[in-house]
Design a protein around this motif. Structure first.
Motif, PDB file in Angstrom:
ATOM      1  N   SER A  59      53.912 -14.683  32.752  1.00 44.93           N
ATOM      2  CA  SER A  59      54.313 -15.630  33.795  1.00 44.93           C
ATOM      3  C   SER A  59      53.878 -15.134  35.167  1.00 44.93           C
ATOM      4  N   PHE A  60      54.132 -13.851  35.442  1.00 43.75           N
ATOM      5  CA  PHE A  60      53.700 -13.281  36.719  1.00 43.75           C
ATOM      6  C   PHE A  60      52.186 -13.385  36.867  1.00 43.75           C
ATOM      7  N   ALA A  61      51.457 -13.077  35.793  1.00 43.98           N
ATOM      8  CA  ALA A  61      49.998 -13.138  35.836  1.00 43.98           C
ATOM      9  C   ALA A  61      49.520 -14.561  36.114  1.00 43.98           C
ATOM     10  N   ASN A  62      50.172 -15.541  35.504  1.00 45.41           N
ATOM     11  CA  ASN A  62      49.786 -16.932  35.703  1.00 45.41           C
ATOM     12  C   ASN A  62      50.088 -17.390  37.124  1.00 45.41           C
ATOM     13  N   TRP A  63      51.247 -16.967  37.659  1.00 47.28           N
ATOM     14  CA  TRP A  63      51.573 -17.324  39.043  1.00 47.28           C
ATOM     15  C   TRP A  63      50.540 -16.750  40.003  1.00 47.28           C
ATOM     16  N   ALA A  64      50.158 -15.494  39.784  1.00 47.55           N
ATOM     17  CA  ALA A  64      49.158 -14.867  40.646  1.00 47.55           C
ATOM     18  C   ALA A  64      47.819 -15.587  40.548  1.00 47.55           C
ATOM     19  N   LYS A  65      47.457 -15.995  39.355  1.00 44.24           N
ATOM     20  CA  LYS A  65      46.186 -16.685  39.153  1.00 44.24           C
ATOM     21  C   LYS A  65      46.194 -18.065  39.810  1.00 44.24           C
ATOM     22  N   THR A  66      47.349 -18.720  39.786  1.00 44.07           N
ATOM     23  CA  THR A  66      47.451 -20.079  40.320  1.00 44.07           C
ATOM     24  C   THR A  66      47.389 -20.114  41.841  1.00 44.07           C
ATOM     25  N   ALA A  67      48.011 -19.139  42.486  1.00 44.64           N
ATOM     26  CA  ALA A  67      48.060 -19.106  43.950  1.00 44.64           C
ATOM     27  C   ALA A  67      46.720 -18.650  44.521  1.00 44.64           C
ATOM     28  N   PRO A  68      46.368 -19.114  45.718  1.00 45.53           N
ATOM     29  CA  PRO A  68      45.074 -18.739  46.310  1.00 45.53           C
ATOM     30  C   PRO A  68      45.093 -17.326  46.883  1.00 45.53           C
ATOM     31  N   ASP A  69      43.929 -16.805  47.172  1.00 41.92           N
ATOM     32  CA  ASP A  69      43.826 -15.499  47.817  1.00 41.92           C
ATOM     33  C   ASP A  69      44.593 -15.517  49.135  1.00 41.92           C
ATOM     34  N   GLY A  70      45.291 -14.425  49.424  1.00 39.01           N
ATOM     35  CA  GLY A  70      46.052 -14.329  50.663  1.00 39.01           C
ATOM     36  C   GLY A  70      47.479 -14.805  50.555  1.00 39.01           C
ATOM     37  N   PHE A  71      47.812 -15.485  49.464  1.00 36.99           N
ATOM     38  CA  PHE A  71      49.188 -15.948  49.272  1.00 36.99           C
ATOM     39  C   PHE A  71      50.049 -14.788  48.785  1.00 36.99           C
ATOM     40  N   VAL A  72      51.328 -14.805  49.144  1.00 39.05           N
ATOM     41  CA  VAL A  72      52.219 -13.700  48.778  1.00 39.05           C
ATOM     42  C   VAL A  72      53.521 -14.235  48.179  1.00 39.05           C
ATOM     43  N   PHE A  73      53.970 -13.586  47.112  1.00 36.18           N
ATOM     44  CA  PHE A  73      55.259 -13.888  46.500  1.00 36.18           C
ATOM     45  C   PHE A  73      56.254 -12.782  46.834  1.00 36.18           C
ATOM     46  N   ALA A  74      57.393 -13.138  47.421  1.00 35.10           N
ATOM     47  CA  ALA A  74      58.530 -12.223  47.436  1.00 35.10           C
ATOM     48  C   ALA A  74      59.249 -12.400  46.105  1.00 35.10           C
ATOM     49  N   VAL A  75      59.870 -11.349  45.625  1.00 37.09           N
ATOM     50  CA  VAL A  75      60.533 -11.401  44.321  1.00 37.09           C
ATOM     51  C   VAL A  75      61.996 -11.011  44.491  1.00 37.09           C
ATOM     52  N   LYS A  76      62.881 -11.887  44.060  1.00 37.74           N
ATOM     53  CA  LYS A  76      64.315 -11.623  44.208  1.00 37.74           C
ATOM     54  C   LYS A  76      64.794 -10.688  43.100  1.00 37.74           C
ATOM     55  N   GLY A  77      65.412  -9.576  43.504  1.00 35.67           N
ATOM     56  CA  GLY A  77      65.880  -8.582  42.558  1.00 35.67           C
ATOM     57  C   GLY A  77      66.993  -9.090  41.656  1.00 35.67           C
ATOM     58  N   SER A  78      67.120  -8.459  40.516  1.00 30.23           N
ATOM     59  CA  SER A  78      68.082  -8.871  39.499  1.00 30.23           C
ATOM     60  C   SER A  78      69.539  -8.748  39.967  1.00 30.23           C
ATOM     61  N   ARG A  79      70.327  -9.731  39.610  1.00 31.57           N
ATOM     62  CA  ARG A  79      71.767  -9.684  39.911  1.00 31.57           C
ATOM     63  C   ARG A  79      72.454  -8.571  39.135  1.00 31.57           C
ATOM     64  N   TYR A  80      71.849  -8.113  38.061  1.00 31.91           N
ATOM     65  CA  TYR A  80      72.442  -7.016  37.299  1.00 31.91           C
ATOM     66  C   TYR A  80      72.317  -5.686  38.052  1.00 31.91           C
ATOM     67  N   VAL A  81      71.465  -5.665  39.058  1.00 31.52           N
ATOM     68  CA  VAL A  81      71.368  -4.503  39.935  1.00 31.52           C
ATOM     69  C   VAL A  81      72.410  -4.573  41.049  1.00 31.52           C
ATOM     70  N   THR A  82      72.503  -5.716  41.696  1.00 31.09           N
ATOM     71  CA  THR A  82      73.292  -5.820  42.928  1.00 31.09           C
ATOM     72  C   THR A  82      74.748  -6.214  42.723  1.00 31.09           C
ATOM     73  N   ASN A  83      75.047  -6.952  41.670  1.00 34.52           N
ATOM     74  CA  ASN A  83      76.418  -7.448  41.474  1.00 34.52           C
ATOM     75  C   ASN A  83      77.220  -6.476  40.604  1.00 34.52           C
ATOM     76  N   ARG A  84      77.503  -5.324  41.171  1.00 31.83           N
ATOM     77  CA  ARG A  84      78.262  -4.310  40.435  1.00 31.83           C
ATOM     78  C   ARG A  84      79.095  -3.513  41.417  1.00 31.83           C
ATOM     79  N   LYS A  85      80.132  -2.874  40.888  1.00 29.96           N
ATOM     80  CA  LYS A  85      81.047  -2.111  41.735  1.00 29.96           C
ATOM     81  C   LYS A  85      80.384  -0.869  42.293  1.00 29.96           C
TER      82      LYS A  85
END
Length: 267
Positions: A59-85
């Motif tokens: 999926s990541f590879a396909n997204w990169a292929k679909t977007a044009p040169d110079g385009f950038v994706f920010a990626v939201k980190g997993s809730r399993y990382v941040t939503n913890r005590k």
């Protein structure tokens, strides 16, 4: 930008949202072509699906292929990382997140956004331990990290110093729901505009769009915009910083129009 400034990238969160069909996306555009369209109308997109669960490398590879040169994706980190005590115990989840295939984005990988719940309070030792879990590289690819905190306890110099020492950006979020921290702590800037109004055709009134476009240009030149809430009054070094501005939440149906209006103003 040609005045010595770093690039300014403006976008939205995700690209599949039914109300955008016929308002942002042309009538008759198939869903599988929405990313192709969005990545040419905007200059960045924040991938939100990664917050809820792992994606496939293909999926990541396909997204990169679909977007044009110079385009950038920010990626939201997993809730399993941040939503913890205890954030210090998130190491395994951080590794799992990084190993899902985000490196397939290659040079189109932008910052990783780690977003915390509004109830998460600042615990200095634990948060410092979390920042140490964020690697600068993964499988040879440089990583940049941004943290979005939403509890007033983070609005203290100790938090700003921790982020600055780690080279991690504090997300500036324009929101009526929680405090904002505008301190620049990394070699890039990450802003989220979350107060759009559906009554405004472009999400924000023209004066507000002018203000945010000027703020983006100031960040890109290495400055700090006036009138924003800063915890540490000492300005950071003046050096051009790649700047990411996402129009997200608020009146979501207006997000693409807001982003396009900012792109037009920034030039």
């Amino acid at each position: 930008m040609t005045d010595g400034s770093a690039p300014v990238r403006v976008g939205i969160g995700g690209w599949s949202f039914p109300p955008w069909r016929g308002t942002f996306y042309p009538e008759g555009l198939t869903q599988k072509r929405e990313l192709e369209f969005a990545s040419r109308a905007l200059t960045a997109i924040e991938i939100n699906a990664t917050y809820h669960g792992s994606q496939k490398p293909a999926s990541f590879a396909n997204w990169a292929k679909t977007a044009p040169d110079g385009f950038v994706f920010a990626v939201k980190g997993s809730r399993y990382v941040t939503n913890r005590k205890l954030l210090a115990e998130a190491g395994e989840s951080v590794e799992r997140f990084l190993n899902q295939g985000i490196v397939e984005l290659g040079d189109k990988l932008g910052p990783i956004l780690w977003q915390f719940m509004a109830t998460k309070k600042f615990e200095p030792d634990d948060f410092a331990a979390f920042l140490r879990l964020l690697p600068a590289r993964h499988e040879g690819l440089a990583l940049r990290h941004a943290v979005q905190v939403r509890h007033e306890s983070f609005a203290v110099p100790e938090f700003v110093k921790l982020a600055r020492d780690a080279g991690v950006a504090i997300v500036f979020a324009d929101s009526a729901s929680y405090p904002a921290i505008a301190d620049v702590t990394a070699d890039f800037v990450y802003a989220r505009l979350e107060a759009a109004e559906e009554s405004e055709p472009e999400g924000y009134a023209p004066a507000a769009l002018d203000r945010w476009s000027e703020a983006a240009r100031t960040w890109a030149k290495g400055g700090v915009p006036a009138g924003l809430p800063y915890v540490d009054p000492t300005p950071p070094p003046v050096t051009p910083r790649e700047t990411f501005v996402f129009c997200i939440n608020g009146a979501k149906v207006r997000a693409p129009a807001a982003a396009q209006a900012l792109i037009a103003r920034i030039g």
